[in-house]
Design a protein around this motif. Structure first.
Motif, PDB file in Angstrom:
ATOM      1  N   PHE A   1       0.880  -1.152   0.089  1.00  0.00           N
ATOM      2  CA  PHE A   1      -0.302   0.017  -0.048  1.00  0.00           C
ATOM      3  C   PHE A   1       0.759   1.231   0.007  1.00  0.00           C
ATOM      4  N   MET A   2       2.016   1.155   0.589  1.00  0.00           N
ATOM      5  CA  MET A   2       3.147   2.471   0.625  1.00  0.00           C
ATOM      6  C   MET A   2       3.402   2.618  -0.776  1.00  0.00           C
ATOM      7  N   LEU A   3       3.560   1.457  -1.528  1.00  0.00           N
ATOM      8  CA  LEU A   3       3.992   1.655  -2.888  1.00  0.00           C
ATOM      9  C   LEU A   3       3.005   2.279  -3.846  1.00  0.00           C
ATOM     10  N   VAL A   4       1.693   1.866  -3.549  1.00  0.00           N
ATOM     11  CA  VAL A   4       0.583   2.491  -4.490  1.00  0.00           C
ATOM     12  C   VAL A   4       0.734   4.068  -3.813  1.00  0.00           C
ATOM     13  N   ALA A   5       0.881   4.352  -2.596  1.00  0.00           N
ATOM     14  CA  ALA A   5       0.681   5.751  -2.314  1.00  0.00           C
ATOM     15  C   ALA A   5       1.670   6.610  -2.939  1.00  0.00           C
TER      16      ALA A   5
ATOM     17  N   PRO B   1      -6.972  -5.384  -2.148  1.00  0.00           N
ATOM     18  CA  PRO B   1      -8.022  -5.399  -3.160  1.00  0.00           C
ATOM     19  C   PRO B   1      -7.536  -5.998  -4.372  1.00  0.00           C
ATOM     20  N   ARG B   2      -8.271  -6.958  -5.153  1.00  0.00           N
ATOM     21  CA  ARG B   2      -8.090  -7.713  -6.176  1.00  0.00           C
ATOM     22  C   ARG B   2      -7.326  -6.907  -7.202  1.00  0.00           C
ATOM     23  N   ILE B   3      -7.679  -5.751  -7.292  1.00  0.00           N
ATOM     24  CA  ILE B   3      -6.929  -4.955  -8.609  1.00  0.00           C
ATOM     25  C   ILE B   3      -5.574  -4.941  -8.453  1.00  0.00           C
ATOM     26  N   MET B   4      -4.927  -4.643  -7.096  1.00  0.00           N
ATOM     27  CA  MET B   4      -3.600  -4.754  -6.757  1.00  0.00           C
ATOM     28  C   MET B   4      -2.889  -6.275  -7.221  1.00  0.00           C
ATOM     29  N   VAL B   5      -3.582  -7.284  -6.910  1.00  0.00           N
ATOM     30  CA  VAL B   5      -3.032  -8.509  -7.040  1.00  0.00           C
ATOM     31  C   VAL B   5      -3.027  -9.370  -8.512  1.00  0.00           C
ATOM     32  N   GLU B   6      -4.238  -8.924  -9.169  1.00  0.00           N
ATOM     33  CA  GLU B   6      -4.700  -9.782 -10.074  1.00  0.00           C
ATOM     34  C   GLU B   6      -3.783 -10.144 -11.257  1.00  0.00           C
TER      35      GLU B   6
ATOM     36  N   VAL C   1      -8.820   5.017 -10.542  1.00  0.00           N
ATOM     37  CA  VAL C   1      -8.746   3.619 -10.609  1.00  0.00           C
ATOM     38  C   VAL C   1      -7.578   3.273 -11.788  1.00  0.00           C
ATOM     39  N   LEU C   2      -7.505   4.155 -12.880  1.00  0.00           N
ATOM     40  CA  LEU C   2      -6.639   3.805 -13.866  1.00  0.00           C
ATOM     41  C   LEU C   2      -5.183   3.983 -13.217  1.00  0.00           C
ATOM     42  N   GLU C   3      -4.833   5.066 -12.288  1.00  0.00           N
ATOM     43  CA  GLU C   3      -3.511   5.125 -11.758  1.00  0.00           C
ATOM     44  C   GLU C   3      -3.416   3.703 -10.696  1.00  0.00           C
ATOM     45  N   ILE C   4      -4.119   3.250  -9.959  1.00  0.00           N
ATOM     46  CA  ILE C   4      -4.168   2.194  -9.190  1.00  0.00           C
ATOM     47  C   ILE C   4      -3.606   1.083 -10.244  1.00  0.00           C
ATOM     48  N   GLU C   5      -4.585   1.079 -11.114  1.00  0.00           N
ATOM     49  CA  GLU C   5      -4.047  -0.054 -12.262  1.00  0.00           C
ATOM     50  C   GLU C   5      -2.710  -0.209 -12.814  1.00  0.00           C
ATOM     51  N   SER C   6      -2.220   1.049 -13.006  1.00  0.00           N
ATOM     52  CA  SER C   6      -1.058   1.258 -13.410  1.00  0.00           C
ATOM     53  C   SER C   6       0.064   0.966 -12.554  1.00  0.00           C
ATOM     54  N   VAL C   7      -0.149   1.194 -11.195  1.00  0.00           N
ATOM     55  CA  VAL C   7       0.888   0.951 -10.397  1.00  0.00           C
ATOM     56  C   VAL C   7       0.777  -0.699 -10.349  1.00  0.00           C
ATOM     57  N   SER C   8      -0.174  -1.458 -10.348  1.00  0.00           N
ATOM     58  CA  SER C   8      -0.544  -2.760 -10.132  1.00  0.00           C
ATOM     59  C   SER C   8       0.316  -3.407 -11.509  1.00  0.00           C
TER      60      SER C   8
END
Length: 494
Positions: free
Chosen positions: A28-32, A117-122, A77-84
């Motif tokens: 979560f720190m990486l996402v932040a 959240p699934r979006i981070m891992v899938e 959400v697109l930014e979170i997907e990009s990090v994932s």
């Protein structure tokens, strides 16, 4: 999700089983940090004592929801997907428990459950661990595409979703932690807890290793655990000041002095092999063919040789060109135009080229363009590598102008430069070899020198993985735009 009927199936926890670390805080720190910036990164770190306190009170679910909220609230959400897609897979892979992986990989059907959240891992779990299904919480997203920081499912709901996958049959095996809060493992015919002991000689229905992460983005080198994150935040002010000083020194001092000054400011350059002497009285210079690790490759090479050697570039920022202590020649990716530019520069003296066309952080070499082999027989391969502690000096989706600043923000950046012998005439195009064969040969000998692996991936492959585009950058000058138009319509004019 589609209902699964399977006889050889496995359900595994992600945190604490497939990943060695059971605490998802650092992810979560990486996402932040990567999706938002330093302020959110620091805010989430300030919340860490509260999260730990809630966990100690047996309220780990509340602590998890607090992590999700602080790390994602207000982000697209697109930014979170990009990090994932571009950042997290590298750190997940570094934390993989290979013994658990060997057990997991033996089964035909694989399901992973996660607290995140699934979006981070899938993406990582399906592409690199080859899982069939990933079950986790779902981020609540408003109609404008922004995450609210809330999730619409808890651990109990996740367990029920897994149960729906196995209505007609029970999973063969469940991999779980002894302290797992998931109730779904009661569905499994058999359960296993760490440590896992496997027979490495038995490979029946077993994948030998996860699919490696070749491309990744983001600025942080180390996974930001609480202690590491605190160290990074403490270093940032000094690192910025040190970067400014290093850049000013690099711009102002002559190249022949920089090797003696570099160690005084924490830098180090390791030189192996014998650098070639400048060629005098010739109508063509030497073409130094380098592996491409960072934007600093040509600058470091010029520093070692103690003379300014022009470098061909493509997508570096104008700021980087201004700060560069060596001349740069901007290419267009129009083959005929670029060939003429390189020939012109070689007629004036030595030149540096990185035929991979883009940087790669991992120990892999991308496919070499054969253009350089067509233009000269005076080819000197140079193996470049680097080591940094805190920050990566390359980016695919970020602001490239900050690349040199992030490089110099590292406490002790180290560069390794290995000169190979000039290619003999029989290994060049003058002996009848094709440019493709010469390029492949140079790639192989450079990879062998560094202990890297050769690949057929290109710049476009990298940018499709990391940024969702092909890495194309528009022409930057009117002359180049005109040449591109002429090149496009040339077949119709003949």
């Amino acid at each position: 999700m589609q209902k699964m009927v399977m006889e050889n199936s496995i359900v595994s926890e992600f945190e604490g089983i497939l990943l060695k670390d059971s605490d998802p805080f650092s992810y979560f720190m990486l996402v932040a940090f990567e999706a938002s910036g330093l302020i959110r990164f620091a805010l989430l770190l300030l919340c860490w004592p509260v999260i730990r306190f809630l966990d100690a009170l047996g309220m780990g679910d509340a602590g998890l929801k607090l992590m999700v909220f602080v790390a994602t609230a207000g982000l697209r959400v697109l930014e979170i997907e990009s990090v994932s897609r571009a950042v997290l897979p590298k750190f997940f892979m570094d934390d993989i428990d290979m013994e658990a992986w060997r057990v997991f990989s033996r089964y035909d059907k694989r399901v992973v459950v996660t607290k995140m959240p699934r979006i981070m891992v899938e993406r990582f779990v399906k592409e690199h661990l080859r899982a069939d299904e990933v079950v986790g919480s779902e981020l609540v997203v408003n109609r404008f595409g922004f995450a609210t920081g809330l999730v619409n499912s808890d651990i109990g709901f996740i367990s029920s979703k897994v149960a729906k996958l196995f209505v007609d049959d029970e999973p063969s095996l469940g991999l779980r932690r002894a302290t797992s809060s998931f109730q779904l493992f009661s569905l499994c015919k058999e359960q296993m807890h760490p440590p896992f002991i496997t027979d490495e000689n038995c490979h029946d229905h077993q994948l030998l290793r996860p699919l490696p992460v070749i491309f990744h983005d983001g600025r942080l080198v180390m996974r930001p655990t609480p202690s590491t994150a605190l160290l990074i935040l403490s270093w940032m002010p000094l690192g910025i000041l040190l970067a400014i000083i290093r850049i000013i020194i690099g711009v102002m001092l002559p190249l022949r002095i920089i090797p003696y000054v570099t160690p005084l400011f924490g830098g180090k350059i390791i030189v192996k092999g014998k650098p070639p002497s400048p060629i005098s009285g010739s109508n063509s210079g030497v073409l130094f063919v380098c592996t491409h690790r960072t934007l600093m490759d040509p600058v470091v090479l010029s520093t070692v040789l103690m003379r300014k050697i022009p470098a061909v570039t493509y997508s570096i920022s104008r700021l980087s060109e201004i700060l560069s202590p060596i001349p740069t020649v901007r290419l267009t990716r129009i083959r005929e135009v670029d060939a003429q530019k390189i020939k012109h520069e070689l007629s004036k003296g030595d030149l540096v080229v990185c035929p991979e066309g883009t940087t790669c952080r991992e120990p892999f070499l991308l496919r070499f363009s054969g253009l350089f082999a067509e233009l000269t027989d005076r080819i000197v391969p140079v193996a470049m590598n680097y080591r940094v502690g805190f920050f990566h000096a390359t980016t695919a989706g970020g602001w490239k102008a900050l690349d040199p600043i992030f490089f110099f923000m590292n406490p002790r950046p180290v560069y390794e430069v290995t000169f190979l012998n000039q290619l003999p005439a029989e290994a060049t195009c003058s002996s009848g070899k094709s440019p493709h064969d010469v390029a492949n040969y140079v790639q192989r000998i450079l990879a062998a020198t560094l202990g890297f692996e050769c690949t057929n991936f290109t710049r476009k492959d990298k940018y499709r993985v990391l940024a969702g585009n092909d890495g194309t950058v528009s022409c930057t000058s009117l002359v180049d735009q005109v040449k591109k138009v002429v090149s496009t319509f040339k077949p119709f004019l003949q």
